[in-house]
Structure formats: structure tokens, C-alpha cells
Design an enzyme around this catalytic site. Sequence first.
Site, PDB file in Angstrom:
ATOM      1  N   ASN A 104       0.882  -1.484  -0.411  1.00  0.00           N
ATOM      2  CA  ASN A 104      -0.139  -0.122   0.006  1.00  0.00           C
ATOM      3  C   ASN A 104       1.295   1.135   0.141  1.00  0.00           C
ATOM      4  O   ASN A 104       1.459   1.790   0.982  1.00  0.00           O
ATOM      5  CB  ASN A 104      -0.918  -0.375   1.704  1.00  0.00           C
ATOM      6  CG  ASN A 104      -1.106   1.037   1.345  1.00  0.00           C
ATOM      7  OD1 ASN A 104      -1.508   2.250   0.569  1.00  0.00           O
ATOM      8  ND2 ASN A 104      -1.905   1.702   2.821  1.00  0.00           N
ATOM      9  N   TRP A 105       0.909   1.207  -1.180  1.00  0.00           N
ATOM     10  CA  TRP A 105       1.642   2.868  -1.520  1.00  0.00           C
ATOM     11  C   TRP A 105       1.217   4.084  -0.536  1.00  0.00           C
ATOM     12  O   TRP A 105       1.683   5.798  -0.765  1.00  0.00           O
ATOM     13  CB  TRP A 105       1.882   3.339  -2.735  1.00  0.00           C
ATOM     14  CG  TRP A 105       2.864   1.993  -3.137  1.00  0.00           C
ATOM     15  CD1 TRP A 105       3.467   0.907  -2.886  1.00  0.00           C
ATOM     16  CD2 TRP A 105       3.300   2.028  -4.667  1.00  0.00           C
ATOM     17  NE1 TRP A 105       3.298   0.156  -3.521  1.00  0.00           N
ATOM     18  CE2 TRP A 105       4.028   0.863  -4.965  1.00  0.00           C
ATOM     19  CE3 TRP A 105       3.349   2.714  -5.912  1.00  0.00           C
ATOM     20  CZ2 TRP A 105       4.483   0.324  -6.371  1.00  0.00           C
ATOM     21  CZ3 TRP A 105       4.075   2.474  -6.894  1.00  0.00           C
ATOM     22  CH2 TRP A 105       4.189   1.176  -7.553  1.00  0.00           C
ATOM     23  N   LYS A 106      -0.081   4.772  -0.256  1.00  0.00           N
ATOM     24  CA  LYS A 106      -0.619   5.497   0.412  1.00  0.00           C
ATOM     25  C   LYS A 106      -0.641   6.575  -0.436  1.00  0.00           C
ATOM     26  O   LYS A 106      -0.168   6.481  -2.574  1.00  0.00           O
ATOM     27  CB  LYS A 106       0.607   5.567   1.818  1.00  0.00           C
ATOM     28  CG  LYS A 106      -0.082   5.080   2.581  1.00  0.00           C
ATOM     29  CD  LYS A 106       0.200   4.569   3.869  1.00  0.00           C
ATOM     30  CE  LYS A 106       0.505   3.292   4.651  1.00  0.00           C
ATOM     31  NZ  LYS A 106      -0.339   3.565   5.879  1.00  0.00           N
ATOM     32  N   HIS A 136      -9.739   1.608   5.274  1.00  0.00           N
ATOM     33  CA  HIS A 136      -8.018   1.904   5.432  1.00  0.00           C
ATOM     34  C   HIS A 136      -8.478   2.316   6.594  1.00  0.00           C
ATOM     35  O   HIS A 136      -8.955   3.619   6.904  1.00  0.00           O
ATOM     36  CB  HIS A 136      -6.998   2.317   4.707  1.00  0.00           C
ATOM     37  CG  HIS A 136      -5.842   2.088   5.565  1.00  0.00           C
ATOM     38  ND1 HIS A 136      -5.089   3.001   6.152  1.00  0.00           N
ATOM     39  CD2 HIS A 136      -4.782   1.508   5.522  1.00  0.00           C
ATOM     40  CE1 HIS A 136      -3.829   2.549   6.725  1.00  0.00           C
ATOM     41  NE2 HIS A 136      -3.623   1.324   6.262  1.00  0.00           N
ATOM     42  N   GLU A 171      -6.965   4.463   8.083  1.00  0.00           N
ATOM     43  CA  GLU A 171      -5.996   6.244   7.573  1.00  0.00           C
ATOM     44  C   GLU A 171      -7.582   6.895   7.094  1.00  0.00           C
ATOM     45  O   GLU A 171      -8.262   8.460   7.318  1.00  0.00           O
ATOM     46  CB  GLU A 171      -5.304   6.595   6.788  1.00  0.00           C
ATOM     47  CG  GLU A 171      -3.816   6.095   7.709  1.00  0.00           C
ATOM     48  CD  GLU A 171      -2.725   5.303   6.651  1.00  0.00           C
ATOM     49  OE1 GLU A 171      -2.611   5.687   5.359  1.00  0.00           O
ATOM     50  OE2 GLU A 171      -1.644   4.817   7.582  1.00  0.00           O
ATOM     51  N   GLU A 194      -5.116  -4.610  10.839  1.00  0.00           N
ATOM     52  CA  GLU A 194      -4.136  -3.678  11.516  1.00  0.00           C
ATOM     53  C   GLU A 194      -4.804  -2.870  12.396  1.00  0.00           C
ATOM     54  O   GLU A 194      -5.383  -2.107  12.151  1.00  0.00           O
ATOM     55  CB  GLU A 194      -4.393  -2.708   9.866  1.00  0.00           C
ATOM     56  CG  GLU A 194      -4.201  -3.020   8.959  1.00  0.00           C
ATOM     57  CD  GLU A 194      -3.251  -2.368   7.559  1.00  0.00           C
ATOM     58  OE1 GLU A 194      -2.111  -2.101   7.345  1.00  0.00           O
ATOM     59  OE2 GLU A 194      -3.898  -1.855   7.350  1.00  0.00           O
ATOM     60  N   GLY A 254       2.761   2.349  10.730  1.00  0.00           N
ATOM     61  CA  GLY A 254       3.481   3.569  11.570  1.00  0.00           C
ATOM     62  C   GLY A 254       4.242   3.100  11.925  1.00  0.00           C
ATOM     63  O   GLY A 254       5.160   4.745  12.065  1.00  0.00           O
ATOM     64  N   SER A 313       3.607  -1.775  10.480  1.00  0.00           N
ATOM     65  CA  SER A 313       5.037  -2.117  10.418  1.00  0.00           C
ATOM     66  C   SER A 313       5.449  -3.397  10.311  1.00  0.00           C
ATOM     67  O   SER A 313       6.380  -3.790  10.868  1.00  0.00           O
ATOM     68  CB  SER A 313       4.962  -1.257  12.039  1.00  0.00           C
ATOM     69  OG  SER A 313       5.144  -0.102  11.992  1.00  0.00           O
ATOM     70  N   GLY A 369       2.529  -1.184   4.138  1.00  0.00           N
ATOM     71  CA  GLY A 369       2.875   0.053   4.270  1.00  0.00           C
ATOM     72  C   GLY A 369       4.488   0.834   3.875  1.00  0.00           C
ATOM     73  O   GLY A 369       4.984   0.415   2.337  1.00  0.00           O
ATOM     74  N   GLY A 370       4.624   1.371   4.663  1.00  0.00           N
ATOM     75  CA  GLY A 370       6.112   1.925   4.553  1.00  0.00           C
ATOM     76  C   GLY A 370       7.487   1.119   4.310  1.00  0.00           C
ATOM     77  O   GLY A 370       8.021   1.287   2.782  1.00  0.00           O
TER      78      GLY A 370
END
Length: 252
Positions: A9-11, A96, A98, A168, A174, A213, A234-235
Site C-alpha cells: 500500500n503506497w498511500k 483503511h 487512515e 491492522e 507506521g 509495521s 505500507g512503509g
Amino acid sequence: MPKKLIIGNWKMNLIREESKLLSSSILNILGDNYDKCEVVLIPPYTSIETVYNCIKDSNTGIGAQDVSSELFGAFTGEISVSMLKDLGCEWVIIGHSERRHIIGETYEDIRKKTNTALEGGLNVILCVGETEEQRDQDIQISVINKQLESALSGVNKNYLSNIVIAYEPVWAIGTGKNAEPEDIIVIHSEIKKILTGLFGNDGNNIRILYGGSVTPDNIVSIISNEFVDGALVGGASLKSDSFTKIIMLAGV
Ligand code: PGA
């Protein structure tokens, strides 16, 4: 064991040129015919076409980070299921944390988006998970139960193979703090119970991923058991070396 599903997931990161470099580097490292894991890339909307052109002849899939609950019309700024399919998307992330906690999406928004996406033929990655405060109150299971029930209770059983759940924990996203493998197993088995409560035995076939993470250092301990079907990353999905390390470690 069945193949693990690893989703990046590149956000809200990477313009088209960067997206092209990242996706082609991932494919170069894995090789076009890599098939030990199922891999899906989720770039921002603006890079979907670029990334699709890189991955279209490979085994890697592509999806979007959100979708409108409406089919078309006067909804400025929204993107519909048919627009995503037109770009080659087969997947979409819905709910998600966010979007739930920063953008303010409601249970009803998520229920509608889930139904619209499934009926339109997309695979849905439905995200659930508790906040740190909810974890401190030890109410994770009831929080996740409400998130799953409200999103899925009206869903036709024919769509179950198109649904993936991503657990999640919000406090792990993150932050560099991942949930402990044994806690993940407990929550994933509770999620299975909720899903079989909703759909009977068929609920057992819905895959459950962990996200929060995930790195090359913790992937093996997190997913090398039958309760975790893969990871939403993600990251660490923004660098080809860390993302491909995760994939290769998950695929042994
Ligand atoms: P993270 O993000 O791997 O950077 O924690 C996971 C996610 O939000 O899907």
C-alpha cells in the site's frame, strides 16, 4: 500451505516516474514469473495506469486505495468502480484506518463501498483494527466484530472469495511497533469465528492478512503460521529491496 498474499500500500506517495521505477525494480528483482507468493501493488490513483503498464504481463496484481460507493454522477473528486476497472485494477482497499480516523469514513460509508465494489467485480481488502485506546480497554474483539458485521452482514455468499480481511491494529501502523505474533494469531482466530458466525463454514475461506509495521525483520515470525494468510505492507513497500525481501521471505 497455500500461497501467502503480500500487498504493498503506497498511500499518498510517489509520482508517476517514481512509481514506474519502483514497480519495474520490484519485478526485476522477483523475475516476471515469480509465483511463490501472490503480490498486489496499490499505488495512488495517479500512478495506477503507469504501474499497470509495468505489471500487466506479470503475475503481480494492481488495485486502488479507495473507491466511491456511488456508481457515477455528480460526486466531485470521487473515483468509481468502473473507472478503476478501466485502468486494470482488480483490487481495492476499503476501510483503511487512515480513512476511518483521518478522513472520517463511517461504518455506513464502508458498508456501501464494500457492496458497490464487490457487486462491480473488484476484490475487496477490508481493513479492521483497534486503536491504542481500545486496546488498553481490552475491547479489540468487540471493535473488530462491529467493523466486520457492519461492513459484511448484507454481503451475498457468492462474493466471499473476493473478500480479504486485513487486521491492522491502528497503533501499529507506521509506528514501528508491530503486534506480537501470538496476539495476531489470537485476533485472527477471533476474526475467523466472526466470519463463520456471519457466513457459516464458507467464512473459513476468507483470507486474513496482518498489517502494521511489517518489515523484512519481522515478516517470518508474523506470517509463518496457518492463521495469517499474508501481509498488507505500507512503509516497507516503498523500497524495492525491503518489499521484495518481505515477499521472498513470505514465499519460502
Ligand atoms: P505500515 O502501514 O506498514 O507503514 O505500518 C501499513 C498500512 O497502513 O497498510
